[in-house]
Design a protein around this motif. Structure first.
Motif, PDB file in Angstrom:
ATOM      1  N   GLN A  31       9.962  -2.241 -29.134  1.00  0.00           N
ATOM      2  CA  GLN A  31       9.910  -0.877 -29.646  1.00  0.00           C
ATOM      3  C   GLN A  31       9.930   0.125 -28.493  1.00  0.00           C
ATOM      4  O   GLN A  31       9.353  -0.137 -27.439  1.00  0.00           O
ATOM      5  N   ASP A  32      10.547   1.277 -28.745  1.00  0.00           N
ATOM      6  CA  ASP A  32      10.534   2.357 -27.761  1.00  0.00           C
ATOM      7  C   ASP A  32      10.785   3.664 -28.495  1.00  0.00           C
ATOM      8  O   ASP A  32      11.448   3.686 -29.537  1.00  0.00           O
ATOM      9  N   ARG A  33      10.240   4.768 -27.931  1.00  0.00           N
ATOM     10  CA  ARG A  33      10.385   6.064 -28.594  1.00  0.00           C
ATOM     11  C   ARG A  33      11.800   6.631 -28.485  1.00  0.00           C
ATOM     12  O   ARG A  33      12.186   7.496 -29.255  1.00  0.00           O
ATOM     13  N   SER A  34      12.560   6.173 -27.521  1.00  0.00           N
ATOM     14  CA  SER A  34      13.944   6.621 -27.397  1.00  0.00           C
ATOM     15  C   SER A  34      14.757   6.103 -28.575  1.00  0.00           C
ATOM     16  O   SER A  34      14.766   4.902 -28.856  1.00  0.00           O
ATOM     17  N   GLY A  35      15.445   7.019 -29.253  1.00  0.00           N
ATOM     18  CA  GLY A  35      16.211   6.601 -30.418  1.00  0.00           C
ATOM     19  C   GLY A  35      17.685   6.900 -30.330  1.00  0.00           C
ATOM     20  O   GLY A  35      18.381   6.878 -31.345  1.00  0.00           O
ATOM     21  N   SER A  36      18.197   7.170 -29.116  1.00  0.00           N
ATOM     22  CA  SER A  36      19.591   7.586 -29.000  1.00  0.00           C
ATOM     23  C   SER A  36      20.469   6.640 -28.190  1.00  0.00           C
ATOM     24  O   SER A  36      21.656   6.887 -28.034  1.00  0.00           O
TER      25      SER A  36
END
Length: 293
Positions: A31-36
């Motif tokens: 999981q990571d907060r970067s979604g792009s």
């Protein structure tokens, strides 16, 4: 299945506001907060002969797989990986189960795709099991990245907004419904919480910025529960630091106004320093924040 029926590809967002990524090692998922970035893009496949399961293929051509391997010895949870089996069997098939505006992804053997939190090595890991606590950790938001060919879709009121990340191909779009002007289209983003976990004596290394999350709640009790989820601790005590003398005191009032960013230290209730703080804290309150200057 309605979240996947019209989708050519999707991205999955966990309860922790983090996206499911395929690691470049072509084996790990996390999981990571970067979604792009391109690693959040999962191509949707529909196994022939089934109308209630999907396969999810990473940007590396590997399938999201519920493996039989234990994630950590002695604890529940089995590894979720990327794989390319010689035969596409039930290990790469997931049954979406709708729960309000989110879904649970169930394996053919009854486990659920779970986004973990807490201290390393749990933090940002992804496993599959049947949770007895933190049941919201198996809930996922589904964003449509690409629709199936237009000829296969019913007419709907959708608009497209392109991602700005250069790592993504030109075909990466997020599909969002149009809103009228009198509708509220953006929810409050809340405040950012940076947190540290104190040792037995209350010491932390706050010279470097700690891990963070976005908190959309309003009260101390909600923040306490969120911190327990993030750290994996069951009982914590919350204090604020006096800016003049540096001493800690139990936080009992409301959180700072205007969604101000907070830097906090989580003190386990079983620690030595907690005993000094609990003497001045009601027994119903087991959380302590320490606001850093």
């Amino acid at each position: 299945m309605e979240f996947f029926r019209k989708a050519k590809s999707v991205r999955l967002k966990s309860h922790h506001d983090k996206f499911l990524h395929a690691d470049p090692d072509q084996e790990t998922v996390y999981q990571d907060r970067s979604g792009s970035s391109k690693s959040v893009k999962w191509t949707v496949e529909f196994p022939e002969g089934f109308d209630n399961v999907v396969r999810l293929k990473s940007c590396y051509g590997k399938y999201l797989t519920a493996s039989d391997e234990q994630f950590l010895f002695g604890v529940t949870g089995q590894k979720v990986v990327q794989s390319m089996p010689s035969k596409l069997d039930s290990l790469v098939e997931w049954e979406p189960i709708k729960e309000g505006s989110v879904v649970k992804l169930k394996t053919r053997y009854g486990n659920y795709l779970r986004a973990n939190s807490g201290l390393p090595p749990w933090r940002n890991s992804v496993t599959h099991d049947i949770p007895h606590r933190h049941k919201d950790w198996i809930l996922w938001e589904v964003d449509t990245v690409e629709l199936l060919p237009k000829t296969e879709l019913p007419h709907e009121n959708f608009s497209r907004s392109e991602s700005v990340d250069e790592d993504l191909s030109s075909s990466f779009h997020l599909i969002t419904p149009k809103f009228s002007r009198n509708q509220t289209s953006v929810k409050s983003e809340g405040r950012v919480i940076y947190y540290y976990v104190a040792d037995e004596n209350g010491n932390v290394n706050d010279s470097v910025k700690g891990p963070s999350f976005r908190f959309k709640g309003h009260g101390l009790e909600e923040l306490t529960q969120k911190l327990e989820e993030e750290t994996g601790l069951e009982k914590i005590i919350v204090c604020s630091r006096n800016k003049f003398n540096g001493n800690l005191y139990p936080l009992r009032l409301a959180l700072p106004p205007n969604n101000a960013t907070m830097h906090v230290v989580v003190v386990p209730a079983s620690s030595k320093v907690a005993k000094e703080l609990m003497a001045d804290l009601p027994t119903s309150k087991w959380s302590v924040l320490k606001t850093l200057s």
